[in-house]
Design a protein around this motif. Structure first.
Motif, PDB file in Angstrom:
ATOM      1  N   LYS A 344       0.822  -1.223   0.000  1.00  7.41           N
ATOM      2  CA  LYS A 344       0.000   0.000   0.000  1.00  7.41           C
ATOM      3  C   LYS A 344       0.853   1.268   0.000  1.00  7.41           C
ATOM      4  CE  LYS A 344      -3.681  -2.464   2.480  1.00  7.41           C
ATOM      5  NZ  LYS A 344      -4.389  -2.865   1.262  1.00  7.41           N
ATOM      6  N   HIS A 345       2.010   1.164  -0.618  1.00  6.44           N
ATOM      7  CA  HIS A 345       2.939   2.295  -0.698  1.00  6.44           C
ATOM      8  C   HIS A 345       2.730   3.053  -2.015  1.00  6.44           C
ATOM      9  CE1 HIS A 345       6.681   4.542  -0.949  1.00  6.44           C
ATOM     10  NE2 HIS A 345       7.041   4.150   0.257  1.00  6.44           N
ATOM     11  N   ALA A 366      -3.581   1.863  -2.469  1.00  6.43           N
ATOM     12  CA  ALA A 366      -2.234   2.292  -2.091  1.00  6.43           C
ATOM     13  C   ALA A 366      -2.267   3.772  -1.768  1.00  6.43           C
ATOM     14  CB  ALA A 366      -1.240   2.015  -3.223  1.00  6.43           C
ATOM     15  N   SER A 367      -1.255   4.233  -1.059  1.00  6.80           N
ATOM     16  CA  SER A 367      -1.232   5.644  -0.680  1.00  6.80           C
ATOM     17  C   SER A 367      -0.869   6.548  -1.844  1.00  6.80           C
ATOM     18  CB  SER A 367      -0.240   5.856   0.474  1.00  6.80           C
ATOM     19  OG  SER A 367       1.091   5.628   0.048  1.00  6.80           O
ATOM     20  N   THR A 393       1.266   4.311   5.183  1.00  2.04           N
ATOM     21  CA  THR A 393       0.490   3.384   4.370  1.00  2.04           C
ATOM     22  C   THR A 393      -0.804   2.993   5.075  1.00  2.04           C
ATOM     23  OG1 THR A 393       1.781   1.549   5.307  1.00  2.04           O
ATOM     24  CG2 THR A 393       2.500   2.438   3.194  1.00  2.04           C
ATOM     25  N   ARG A 399      -1.997   9.790   5.318  1.00  4.00           N
ATOM     26  CA  ARG A 399      -1.661   8.747   4.353  1.00  4.00           C
ATOM     27  C   ARG A 399      -0.752   9.319   3.286  1.00  4.00           C
ATOM     28  NH1 ARG A 399      -5.368   4.557   0.715  1.00  4.00           N
ATOM     29  NH2 ARG A 399      -4.188   2.716   1.346  1.00  4.00           N
TER      30      ARG A 399
END
Length: 421
Positions: A344-345, A366-367, A393, A399
């Protein structure tokens, strides 16, 4: 083994001092904070030789211990990097002060006035590994947002961090910001770090920045609220309608510009039709850039010298010139793979089809998401934050790259004339 009583007392004393300093910072003006950051930048540049001498001690110790090149790259400083730190502080000084802003203001029927404003978090506990730049970035962002900060860097960067902290304290002594607003725990005992996890009466939030084991350790053990940052198993999906020139340029940049950072790509997912058409260009690009490939069966049949990918390769943050390649039949297969292995990057898609890109952007969690661009832009400095304290993340509070606004919270102010309920 328990933490030495003397060291335990020192850590708590530092936390108490930071909390007192945080209260004093509420009375500082924006100019006071900006003047301090600019002076700190000047001091870092003036003392760069001393900082580099101390950094070399850490690098030499790292070589003796057999640290890999990716680790040493994160640890290494240079005149250019130190001057970049200083420029980052000056950029933060030029940014709008995130505190004292009125978010909303209204009056109830009974005449009670309600105002919602932004305020500092208070005391931030920052736990990080072999990145001396974090010492500067975190300090700058914390001070500009009116927070005190307690820094606990990894033992591998101890000499570098102590040198930087020395410069920070020398600079702050000439400003209106109390020197106690920046604390550095120089104990190499892991118990000193763990002590921070439970000091809820003194610390308002913990921010871990480093590898998965560090982050999970903080999340699982802390009683202090945690602002979670994440590791970067970032993916690049190459759609069947991706432009080959753009795609290979982005792939090379996202993998090779700085392989040891968290916004570098670790897995490339390729639509089978694109691979069929452009496999020779891909093979040439990978070879020219000395990229080692771990792949699925189709990849092994297509790319010379590719190695078979294991389950761990799909989840691996290589932080080097290694990459995993998976071949898929359709977009949703790529999205499912990212959902299973992503952190989730940052995730990217290369395609000239806008509908395909929109589908990817809506479904991938994802962020930071990219269409036809490198994941290397997931960086606070690049995005105009001056610096970043980490890349979140998670979904609560903050976020993505965390700049100044992420280090504030809100307060409700009520003004009345004797109203009762």
């Amino acid at each position: 083994m328990t933490l030495n009583v003397k060291e335990s007392t020192i850590v708590e004393t530092q936390a108490i001092a930071a909390k007192k300093a945080a209260k004093q910072m509420n009375f500082l003006s924006t100019d006071d904070k900006n003047d301090a950051l600019n002076l700190l930048a000047d001091h870092l540049e003036a003392e760069y030789k001393m900082i580099l001498q101390e950094n070399e001690k850490d690098l030499e110790a790292g070589r003796v211990k057999g640290y890999d090149e990716a680790f040493l790259d994160r640890l290494a400083l240079s005149k250019v990097r130190i001057f970049d730190f200083a420029d980052g502080l000056r950029q933060v000084a030029m940014l709008e002060d995130p505190t004292g802003k009125t978010i909303s203001d209204w009056t109830l029927e009974n005449g009670l006035r309600v105002k919602k404003i932004t305020v500092p978090l208070g005391v931030i506990g920052m736990i990080y590994e072999a990145r001396p730049n974090v010492t500067v970035d975190a300090t700058g962002l914390a001070l500009k947002s009116g927070n005190a900060i307690i820094l606990k860097g990894g033992s591998s960067a101890l000499h570098s961090n102590k040198a930087i902290i020395k410069v920070i304290h020398q600079a702050l002594a000439k400003t209106k910001i109390p020197s106690d607003s920046v604390q550095f725990i120089d104990s190499t005992d892991r118990k000193a770090t763990q002590q921070l996890f439970t000091m809820k009466e003194h610390i308002d939030v913990l921010i871990p920045r480093g590898g998965a084991s560090l982050i999970h350790s903080v999340i699982n053990q802390a009683t202090v609220p945690v602002l979670e940052t994440g590791v970067g198993n970032c993916h690049l999906y190459i759609d069947s309608e991706a432009d080959v020139k753009k795609t290979l340029s982005v792939l090379v940049n996202a993998k090779t510009d700085r392989p040891a950072v968290c916004n570098a790509i670790e897995t490339v997912i390729i639509h089978k039709d694109w691979l069929k058409q452009h496999k020779e260009e891909l093979i040439k690009t990978l070879k020219e850039n000395s990229i080692t490939v771990f792949g699925d069966n189709v990849t092994l049949e297509t790319i010379p010298d590719a190695l078979p990918a294991t389950e761990s390769d799909w989840a691996n943050e290589y932080l080097s010139l290694q990459i995993a390649i998976k071949i898929v039949d359709e977009l949703d297969e790529a999205i499912n793979h990212i959902e299973r292995y992503g952190t989730k990057h940052s995730e990217a898609i290369m395609t000239e089809n806008k509908q395909t890109a929109e589908h990817f952007m809506k479904l991938v969690d994802a962020s930071a998401l990219y269409h036809n661009a490198s994941t290397r832009f997931t960086d606070g400095g690049v995005l105009g934050f001056g610096a970043e304290i980490g890349i979140s993340t998670q979904k609560l509070h903050a976020r993505g790259p965390m700049g100044l606004p992420a280090l504030t919270t809100v307060k409700f102010l009520m003004t009345g004339n004797g109203q009762i309920r």
